[in-house]
Design an enzyme around this catalytic site. Structure first.
Site, short mmCIF file in Angstrom:
data_model
loop_
_atom_site.label_atom_id
_atom_site.label_comp_id
_atom_site.label_asym_id
_atom_site.label_seq_id
_atom_site.Cartn_x
_atom_site.Cartn_y
_atom_site.Cartn_z
N GLU A 2 -6.07 6.81 -3.00
CA GLU A 2 -6.28 5.77 -2.00
C GLU A 2 -6.46 4.33 -2.38
O GLU A 2 -6.08 3.55 -2.03
CB GLU A 2 -7.32 6.22 -1.14
CG GLU A 2 -7.07 7.32 -0.06
CD GLU A 2 -6.06 6.77 1.03
OE1 GLU A 2 -6.15 5.84 1.59
OE2 GLU A 2 -5.06 7.59 1.32
N HIS A 15 1.76 4.14 -3.00
CA HIS A 15 1.70 5.57 -3.00
C HIS A 15 2.78 6.32 -3.85
O HIS A 15 2.81 7.11 -4.46
CB HIS A 15 1.46 5.98 -1.50
CG HIS A 15 0.37 6.04 -1.13
ND1 HIS A 15 -0.74 6.84 -1.51
CD2 HIS A 15 -0.11 5.51 0.18
CE1 HIS A 15 -1.94 6.54 -0.80
NE2 HIS A 15 -1.70 5.72 0.34
N HIS A 29 0.54 -1.30 0.01
CA HIS A 29 0.01 -0.08 -0.07
C HIS A 29 0.97 1.17 -0.03
O HIS A 29 0.66 2.08 -0.71
CB HIS A 29 -0.96 -0.04 1.27
CG HIS A 29 -1.79 1.20 1.29
ND1 HIS A 29 -3.18 0.91 1.05
CD2 HIS A 29 -1.68 2.39 1.82
CE1 HIS A 29 -3.81 2.08 1.20
NE2 HIS A 29 -2.88 2.88 1.45
N GLU A 30 1.83 1.41 1.15
CA GLU A 30 2.67 2.47 0.94
C GLU A 30 3.71 2.65 -0.31
O GLU A 30 3.70 3.83 -0.63
CB GLU A 30 3.51 2.43 2.18
CG GLU A 30 3.00 2.09 3.45
CD GLU A 30 1.78 3.25 3.72
OE1 GLU A 30 1.71 4.36 3.13
OE2 GLU A 30 0.79 3.09 4.49
N HIS A 45 -10.17 8.58 2.55
CA HIS A 45 -10.25 7.20 3.14
C HIS A 45 -11.53 6.55 2.60
O HIS A 45 -11.69 5.30 2.54
CB HIS A 45 -10.00 7.24 4.56
CG HIS A 45 -8.90 8.21 5.16
ND1 HIS A 45 -9.11 9.19 5.49
CD2 HIS A 45 -7.53 8.00 5.07
CE1 HIS A 45 -8.09 9.82 6.03
NE2 HIS A 45 -7.05 8.87 5.69
#
Length: 681
Positions: free
Chosen positions: A395, A375, A371-372, A459
Site C-alpha cells: 500500500e 500496484h 497509485h493504481e 490501509h
C-alpha cells in the site's frame, strides 16, 4: 493508416467526493557479497562489500528488446543457476524479471517450482556479476523446500468450499469459484507444505470485483492464508488545466490510444462492471469539456494520469512500462453505478475508476492513476503479498509513487504534495484522507511500527512506511513545501535530516525491484533500503545514515551508534559456500558506533551444510583479526549450524566491515550461509 499525435483537453473544475482507500505489502532479505580468497588473509573488499558508492549501480534503461534478451539468457541458464544455488533435484526456477545496472551487475528475479508444483513464497532474487558469477541471493523464505509429501489427503472440492466460505465471511456478493483449486507448495510462512490455492470471484461489499485467493492445507484441510488480489484505491478529478495527452488518428477518427506509451487505451464502461466497454473515439482531437457530465472528461483524466506515470517510471527509473516490456496497461472509466473507488487488477492488467457518489465525481486524477499503476509494478517486481506487514508496504509503495508522480507532473493546478486524497474531503472539512508526514492525523493510520501492526488493515499499516519516506525525503519538524505545511515527528524524539525526494525515490525503487520479495516485512524493508542506499551512495555516506535515522524515526531498527543496549546488525541473504576450497565472505558494515567493540560480542550464525571434509567458520574484525567460531573435522555428516557465539573482541574497533568467512576444503560438499548477525551488548 494510423498515427500518434498529442491531444489537448479543456480545463476541469475541482470536485469533492467521499471514498475509502485500499492498497497492499511483504518481507525481504539483504544481499551480501560473495568473495574468494586465501583462508589466512584478510578479505579483499569489493566496492559493494566495502560500503563504497558503486559507480553505475543504478539500473540502466533497457529497451524491451534488451530486456527480452536478458530474460532469454536467464532462461537458458536457469538449470545451472538452480544447481549453483544448491536447490534440490525436484526444484526448478522460473524467470520473472531482470534488472541490469550500468556497471553490468544483473538482478534476476525467479519463482520456484517443486516437483512441478508452483512454490508460493519461494521467490528469490539473484545478483550476478558482469562475468555471470553469483554474487548474492535474496530469498522470500529461508526454509528448505522439502515438503513431507506432495500427495493431497483432502479433495480439491473441499478446498473450494472453504474458499467460498472465506469469501462469504468477507461479505462478498455472489461469490463463485472462478479459478479451480490448484495444487501448490505453500512456503510463505512456516514449513513448506503441499496445499491448494483457490480463487473466488464475485464482488466485494462495495461493488469492487472480487479475486480472493485462499490457500488450504492439502493434508489437513486447514486454511493457511488468504489475500485479495484486486488492489483498490480512491481519488478525485483534479483541476489540471489544459494538458496534452497521447491519442491516435485513424482516417478521420481519433481514439484514446497512446501509441507512444505502449498502446495504452482508455475505455468507457458506461456504468458496466465487466469487459472493456467502448474505446473512447470521436471526430476531433479534443476530449471532454471539464465537466463530469461529459463522459470524455474522466477519460481524459485517466489517460493523462497514465501518461504521466509511464513517463515518470521511464525517465526517472529507466523502466519501460509496468512489466518493463514496453507494453501499456489500459484504463476503464465510469465503472458501475455510484461506485466510490478505483482499483488495479492483474487479471486484466488494467486500472478501473468509478464515478463516485451520485456518479458526479469520477475518481480519476494524477495520484490515483499513479497509485493504481504502481500496484501493477509491485505485482510484477517484489510481488508483495496483500496481507500483514507486506500488505502495508505494498500500500505504501503505491502512496509513495503516487506522490512522486504528482511532484514529477509539475502541474501548477495540482502541485506535488505529501497529502493523499487532499481533494476528496472525506471528513467534510477539507482535510486530506492521508498524511505522509504524520499518518495518525487521519485517525486510523499508524505513525510508527509496533509488533502487532501486521494484524491491522493494510490501509492503515502502510502509515509507518509512508512516514519513513517523508522523513527520508524532507526530514522531521515543521516546514512548508509547495505552499503546504508539514510537521513530522519521530518515534524516538530525535531529529532526522532529509536527503531530498530525488534520492529517496531512487532508494525505494531500487529496493522494491532488486531487494524486496513477496514476504518482505518492515524489518526486511529496512534491510533492503539500506542495501540499496549502500550501493547507490556508499555505506559511509550521509544518505545511508539518513536511511538508518528515518527507520529509527518510525521505530524500526536503531540509529548509528545505537546507544549500546543490544544494537544488532544483520545479514539474512543466502550465499552459497564454494566446494573448491575457496572462502566465501558475507560482510556487515557497522557504522556510527564510537570507541571499541565491547567484550562478549554476540555472533549468531545460521549455516546449512552437508560435508565430507573440513569446514571452517570465522569472524573477521575490521582490522583483519580472525576469530574461529567453528571448525569441522573430516568425515561424512550433515549439520545445520545455528548457534550463537560470544567473542571477546574488546580490542577491536566497532566501526567498519565485520565479515563472516566460511571455507570448505572438500569438493563434494554443499552448503550456504542462511543468515548471521552481530549484537553489541
Amino acid at each position: 493508416m494510423s498515427s500518434s499525435s498529442p491531444r489537448r483537453r479543456t480545463p476541469h473544475t475541482p470536485s469533492r467526493r467521499a471514498a475509502a482507500f485500499a492498497l497492499v505489502g511483504v518481507s525481504a532479505l539483504i544481499a551480501a557479497a560473495v568473495q574468494s580468497g586465501a583462508a589466512t588473509a584478510a578479505p579483499e573488499q569489493s566496492p559493494r562489500a566495502a560500503g563504497q558508492a558503486v559507480p553505475g549501480s543504478e539500473s540502466v534503461r533497457l529497451t524491451p528488446a534488451q530486456r527480452a534478451e536478458l530474460i532469454r539468457d536467464a532462461n537458458a541458464g536457469k538449470a545451472q543457476q538452480a544447481k549453483e544455488l544448491g536447490l534440490g533435484a525436484q526444484e526448478a526456477l522460473v524467470v520473472r524479471d531482470v534488472v541490469k545496472d550500468a556497471d553490468g551487475t544483473v538482478h534476476t528475479r525467479y519463482e520456484r517450482t517443486y516437483a512441478g508444483l508452483p512454490v508460493l513464497g519461494g521467490d528469490l532474487v539473484v545478483e550476478s556479476t558482469p562475468a555471470g558469477a553469483t554474487e548474492s541471493v535474496v530469498k522470500a523464505t529461508r526454509a528448505a523446500i522439502k515438503p513431507a509429501t506432495t500427495t493431497a489427503k483432502v479433495s480439491a472440492a473441499k478446498a473450494e468450499a472453504q474458499a467460498l466460505s472465506a469469501a462469504k465471511a468477507e461479505d462478498a456478493k455472489s461469490p463463485a469459484v472462478n479459478r479451480e483449486a490448484r495444487k501448490v507448495i505453500w512456503a510463505a510462512n512456516g514449513t513448506p507444505t503441499v496445499a491448494y490455492e483457490t480463487v473466488v470471484g464475485g464482488f466485494q461489499h462495495d461493488g469492487t470485483p472480487q479475486e480472493l485467493h485462499v490457500v488450504t492445507d492439502a493434508t489437513t484441510g486447514a486454511k493457511l492464508y488468504e489475500w485479495e488480489a484486486i488492489e483498490t484505491g480512491t481519488g478525485n478529478t483534479v483541476y489540471s488545466g489544459q494538458v496534452t495527452i497521447g491519442s491516435t488518428q485513424s482516417g478521420s477518427t481519433y481514439n484514446l490510444t497512446d501509441g507512444a506509451r505502449g498502446g495504452h487505451k482508455t475505455y468507457n464502461l458506461n456504468r458496466g462492471t465487466s469487459g472493456t466497454g467502448t474505446l473512447f473515439s470521436g471526430p476531433d482531437d479534443v476530449w471532454g469539456n471539464g465537466s463530469a457530465s461529459n463522459l470524455e472528461s474522466a477519460g481524459a483524466d485517466a489517460a493523462y494520469g497514465a501518461q504521466l506515470t509511464w513517463d515518470y517510471y521511464k525517465n526517472v527509473h529507466g523502466r519501460s512500462g509496468i512489466r518493463g516490456d514496453g507494453v501499456g496497461a489500459y484504463s476503464r472509466v465510469h465503472y458501475g453505478n455510484n461506485y466510490v473507488n478505483a482499483f488495479w487488477s492483474d487479471s486484466c492488467f488494467c486500472m478501473t475508476y468509478g464515478d463516485g457518489s451520485g456518479n458526479t465525481n469520477p475518481l480519476t486524477s494524477i495520484d490515483v492513476a499513479a497509485h493504481e499503476m504502481t500496484h501493477g509494478l509491485t505485482s510484477n517486481t517484489a510481488g508483495l503479498n496483500y496481507s500483514g506487514e507486506s500488505g502495508g508496504l505494498n500500500e505504501a509503495t503505491s502512496d509513495i509513487f503516487g506522490s512522486t508522480v504528482e511532484f514529477y507532473a509539475a502541474n501548477s493546478s495540482d502541485v506535488g504534495d505529501y497529502l493523499i486524497g487532499e481533494e476528496i474531503n472525506i471528513n467534510g472539512d477539507g482535510t486530506p484522507l492521508r498524511y505522509m508526514d504524520k499518518p495518525s492525523k487521519d485517525g486510523s493510520s499508524k505513525d510508527s511500527w509496533y509488533s502487532g501492526i501486521g494484524s491491522i488493515d493494510v490501509h492503515y499499516s502502510s502509515g509507518p512506511a509512508n512516514h519513513f519516506f517523508y522523513l527520508l525525503s524532507e526530514g522531521s519538524g515543521a516546514k512548508t513545501i509547495n505552499g503546504v505545511s508539514y510537521n513530522s515527528p519521530t518515534s524516538d524524539g530525535l531529529p532526522v535530516t532529509g536527503i531530498g525526494r530525488a534520492k529517496a525515490e531512487k532508494i525505494w525503487f531500487r529496493a522494491l525491484t532488486t531487494k524486496f520479495t513477496s514476504t518482505t516485512n518492515y524489518a526486511g524493508a529496512r534491510t533492503g533500503t539500506l542495501a540499496a542506499a549502500g550501493e547507490l551512495y556508499g555505506t559511509t555516506s550521509a544518505e545511508y545514515t539518513a536511511v538508518q535515522n528515518a527507520w529509527a524515526g518510525i521505530a524500526v531498527g536503531s540509529r548509528p551508534g545505537g546507544g549500546g543496549g543490544g544494537t544488532s546488525f544483520e545479514s539474512t541473504t543466502d550465499v552459497s559456500i564454494p566446494d573448491n576450497g575457496a572462502a566465501v565472505t558475507s560482510p556487515i558494515t557497522v557504522s556510527g558506533r564510537t570507541g571499541n567493540a565491547p567484550s562478549n560480542l554476540a555472533v549468531a550464525v545460521d549455516i546449512v551444510h552437508t560435508y565430507v571434509g573440513d569446514l571452517q567458520v570465522q569472524l573477521v574484525a575490521p582490522d583483519g583479526t580472525a576469530y574461529t567460531l567453528k571448525a569441522y573435522g573430516t568425515g561424512g555428516s550433515a549439520d545445520n549450524l545455528n548457534t550463537t557465539y560470544t567473542v571477546n573482541a574488546s580490542s577491536e574497533v566497532a566501526n567498519g566491515v565485520w565479515t563472516l568467512r566460511v571455507q570448505d576444503n572438500a569438493a563434494a560438499d554443499t552448503g550456504y550461509i542462511s543468515g548471521w548477525s552481530l549484537t553489541f551488548p
